[in-house]
Design a protein around this motif. Structure first.
Motif, short mmCIF file in Angstrom:
data_model
loop_
_atom_site.label_atom_id
_atom_site.label_comp_id
_atom_site.label_asym_id
_atom_site.label_seq_id
_atom_site.Cartn_x
_atom_site.Cartn_y
_atom_site.Cartn_z
N GLN A 135 9.55 -26.87 2.98
CA GLN A 135 8.44 -25.90 2.91
C GLN A 135 8.88 -24.35 3.74
O GLN A 135 8.48 -23.53 2.89
N ASP A 136 9.59 -24.69 4.43
CA ASP A 136 10.04 -23.28 5.54
C ASP A 136 11.53 -23.11 5.32
O ASP A 136 11.76 -21.75 5.65
N GLY A 137 12.37 -23.88 4.98
CA GLY A 137 13.77 -23.82 4.89
C GLY A 137 14.35 -23.30 6.34
O GLY A 137 15.39 -22.70 6.46
N GLY A 162 24.70 -35.74 3.41
CA GLY A 162 23.56 -35.29 4.01
C GLY A 162 23.55 -33.79 4.36
O GLY A 162 22.68 -33.12 4.33
N ALA A 163 24.85 -33.37 4.87
CA ALA A 163 25.07 -32.00 5.39
C ALA A 163 24.73 -31.04 4.15
O ALA A 163 24.09 -30.09 4.11
N ASP A 164 25.25 -31.48 2.85
CA ASP A 164 25.05 -30.58 1.70
C ASP A 164 23.58 -30.63 1.27
O ASP A 164 22.98 -29.56 0.73
N ARG A 165 23.04 -31.79 1.56
CA ARG A 165 21.53 -32.01 1.24
C ARG A 165 20.50 -31.02 2.20
O ARG A 165 19.60 -30.37 1.53
N MET A 166 20.90 -31.03 3.26
CA MET A 166 20.12 -30.13 4.41
C MET A 166 20.76 -28.65 3.84
O MET A 166 19.70 -27.67 3.95
N TYR A 167 21.87 -28.30 3.70
CA TYR A 167 22.40 -27.03 3.47
C TYR A 167 21.81 -26.34 2.28
O TYR A 167 21.29 -25.08 2.36
N ARG A 168 21.22 -27.21 1.29
CA ARG A 168 20.47 -26.39 0.07
C ARG A 168 19.24 -25.79 0.43
O ARG A 168 18.76 -24.56 -0.23
N HIS A 169 18.62 -26.33 1.49
CA HIS A 169 17.21 -25.59 1.77
C HIS A 169 17.22 -24.65 2.94
O HIS A 169 16.20 -23.95 3.06
N LEU A 170 18.26 -24.78 3.93
CA LEU A 170 18.04 -23.84 4.95
C LEU A 170 18.50 -22.54 4.78
O LEU A 170 19.50 -22.24 4.23
N LEU A 171 17.70 -21.59 5.19
CA LEU A 171 17.67 -20.12 5.15
C LEU A 171 19.03 -19.79 5.89
O LEU A 171 19.84 -18.60 5.58
N ASP A 172 19.23 -20.59 6.90
CA ASP A 172 20.38 -19.97 7.89
C ASP A 172 21.53 -21.02 7.53
O ASP A 172 22.39 -20.82 8.16
N GLY A 173 21.45 -21.72 6.42
CA GLY A 173 22.69 -22.72 5.93
C GLY A 173 23.82 -21.70 5.69
O GLY A 173 24.19 -20.90 5.24
N SER A 174 24.96 -22.43 6.83
CA SER A 174 26.16 -21.76 6.61
C SER A 174 27.27 -23.10 6.59
O SER A 174 26.80 -23.94 7.36
N ALA A 175 28.45 -23.03 5.89
CA ALA A 175 29.32 -24.23 6.06
C ALA A 175 29.73 -24.44 7.41
O ALA A 175 29.81 -25.60 7.95
N ALA A 176 29.94 -23.21 8.12
CA ALA A 176 30.43 -23.25 9.55
C ALA A 176 29.39 -24.00 10.48
O ALA A 176 29.74 -24.92 10.89
N ALA A 177 28.24 -23.66 10.55
CA ALA A 177 27.27 -24.13 11.65
C ALA A 177 26.92 -25.50 11.04
O ALA A 177 26.58 -26.32 12.03
N ASN A 178 26.48 -25.45 9.86
CA ASN A 178 25.86 -26.85 9.31
C ASN A 178 26.91 -28.00 9.56
O ASN A 178 26.50 -29.05 10.04
N ARG A 179 28.12 -27.64 9.35
CA ARG A 179 29.11 -28.81 9.11
C ARG A 179 29.55 -29.34 10.64
O ARG A 179 29.64 -30.52 10.92
N LEU A 180 29.36 -28.10 11.66
CA LEU A 180 29.87 -28.58 12.97
C LEU A 180 28.54 -29.23 13.63
O LEU A 180 28.97 -30.09 14.26
N GLY A 181 27.34 -28.77 13.14
CA GLY A 181 26.16 -29.67 13.74
C GLY A 181 26.29 -31.17 13.33
O GLY A 181 25.91 -31.88 14.16
N TRP A 182 26.46 -31.46 11.86
CA TRP A 182 26.52 -32.73 11.55
C TRP A 182 27.55 -33.46 12.17
O TRP A 182 27.43 -34.67 12.48
N GLN A 183 28.98 -32.78 12.19
CA GLN A 183 30.00 -33.51 12.90
C GLN A 183 29.54 -33.93 14.33
O GLN A 183 30.13 -35.19 15.13
N TRP A 184 29.00 -33.23 15.00
CA TRP A 184 28.61 -33.29 16.37
C TRP A 184 27.73 -34.47 16.54
O TRP A 184 27.90 -35.40 17.23
N ALA A 185 26.65 -34.69 15.50
CA ALA A 185 25.68 -35.38 15.75
C ALA A 185 26.25 -36.87 15.32
O ALA A 185 25.78 -37.91 15.88
N VAL A 186 27.15 -37.06 14.45
CA VAL A 186 27.60 -38.26 13.90
C VAL A 186 29.08 -38.85 14.56
O VAL A 186 29.38 -39.68 14.47
N GLY A 187 29.26 -37.81 15.56
CA GLY A 187 30.54 -38.25 16.40
C GLY A 187 31.49 -37.95 16.04
O GLY A 187 32.65 -38.27 16.74
#
Length: 380
Positions: A135-137, A162-187
């Motif tokens: 709803q908000d992105g 999952g990262a790609d799925r989230m990226y599609r919606h995020l207004l602040d979506g960037s490959a840089a921050a989104n991928r780093l966040g997911w890699q941090w969360a999943v170890g």
């Protein structure tokens, strides 16, 4: 498709920065629900698209209470670190950086719905986060971590999907921050898995579990039992030296001119009125190209496209649709360097006669990027 409540454009970005209030940020930044209890800035969509620069946002935090200022600026450094990492590694950020994906151990809890859907609508915590995403992105960082851990650690799916799925919606979506966040969360970046559990929901979203149909059969009642993946051979560039494109990706320190430009090429990384190339060449027409082949692959949400359209409408620039290299062929261009691989590939095939520096918070070097903490200490 309705627009996000976070509107695009320089006027909206400037208003958001002018209204920045960081009081209570350190304590409230990780609250997920209810929304009114959060302490967040929601500046990230404007930072991602260059309507606000990290140096400007850093400066705007100067008057905040010390603890809130420190935590906020730490988040800004994470954004800069993600850009450094992406500028250095490029496509390699789509691969596990240092560890293989964790192996989930079956839980004694009955098999949950995520055998079919990694983000099950039956779970109030997940449904609340995905609804806001759609709803908000936009999501607070804690919610992003919940969804990443649920998708890849609990449900055992590929984190890239999952990262790609989230990226599609995020207004602040960037490959840089989104991928780093997911890699941090999943170890895969640190070897330490972020284990999404009911304890976190009750702490960060008090009362939400009481609304859940699964409150008496919670599939995340306990911490997930996971095995850290095996250590991988990390990309050599992570330890230092040159990156995927032969340099640090930092771009020029000062404007590089080799001719008289005919137009200013605007990229999705830099759409603010303060774009260095736009400021340096105010008499020239500006042009932005919606990259049709890329959009077909990314399948961005309508809200992301509306945000971009609002921003471009305010700029009043020429907007085209197609392959940027084809659409911009034959023009001598001025552009602001962008620290992303796609920019480098396209700029190399275009007649760029004026390249202007990217407004770094901390200019990249060739040192190690293996640890955010060590990098942050050296960057301050």
């Amino acid at each position: 498709m309705a627009a996000s409540p976070i509107r695009g454009g320089q006027a909206a970005a400037d208003a958001a920065l002018a209204g920045l209030d960081l009081s209570g940020y350190a304590a409230g930044r990780s609250r997920v629900w209810p929304r009114q209890r959060r302490a967040t800035s929601r500046l990230s969509p404007y930072v991602r698209h260059g309507l606000l620069t990290l140096p400007a946002v850093w400066a705007a935090a100067a008057g905040a209470p010390a603890a809130d200022r420190a935590k906020f600026r730490e988040e800004l450094l994470w954004q800069e670190y993600a850009r450094h990492l992406y500028a250095r590694l490029g496509p390699a950020t789509a691969r596990s950086l240092r560890f293989a994906e964790p192996v989930a151990v079956p839980s004694p809890v009955p098999v949950p719905a995520w055998e079919r859907e990694p983000w099950p609508a039956e779970m109030a915590c997940v449904a609340t986060c995905t609804a806001e995403l759609h709803q908000d992105g936009w999501l607070v960082n804690q919610a992003r971590m919940w969804l990443a851990s649920q998708y890849a650690v609990r449900a055992g799916r590929d984190w890239r999907e999952g990262a790609d799925r989230m990226y599609r919606h995020l207004l602040d979506g960037s490959a840089a921050a989104n991928r780093l966040g997911w890699q941090w969360a999943v170890g895969t970046a640190t070897g330490r898995v972020y284990g999404f559990s009911r304890q976190q929901v009750e702490a960060r979203a008090p009362g939400l579990c009481g609304t859940c149909a699964l409150q008496r059969a919670c599939p995340i009642q306990d911490w997930p039992e996971v095995q850290t993946g095996a250590r991988l051979q990390a990309p050599a560039a992570l330890s230092g030296g040159r990156g995927w494109g032969g340099d640090s990706g930092a771009g020029p320190r000062r404007a590089e001119l080799s001719g008289d430009p005919q137009a200013v090429w605007l990229t999705a990384e830099s759409l603010g009125r303060g774009d260095p190339a736009l400021v340096a060449h105010p008499q020239l027409p500006a042009v932005f190209v919606f990259d049709e082949p890329l959009l077909a692959r990314l399948r961005l949400s309508g809200k992301r496209l509306v945000f971009l359209a609002e921003t471009l409408a305010e700029l009043g620039c020429e907007v085209r649709l197609g392959d940027p290299v084809s659409e911009l062929a034959g023009r001598r261009l001025a552009v602001t360097h962008a620290p992303v691989p796609g920019f480098a590939r396209r700029a190399a095939r275009l007649d760029v006669v004026a390249r202007h520096p990217w407004p770094w918070l901390r200019r990249p070097g060739t040192g190690s990027l293996r640890s955010f903490s060590a990098w942050a200490r050296s960057a301050r």
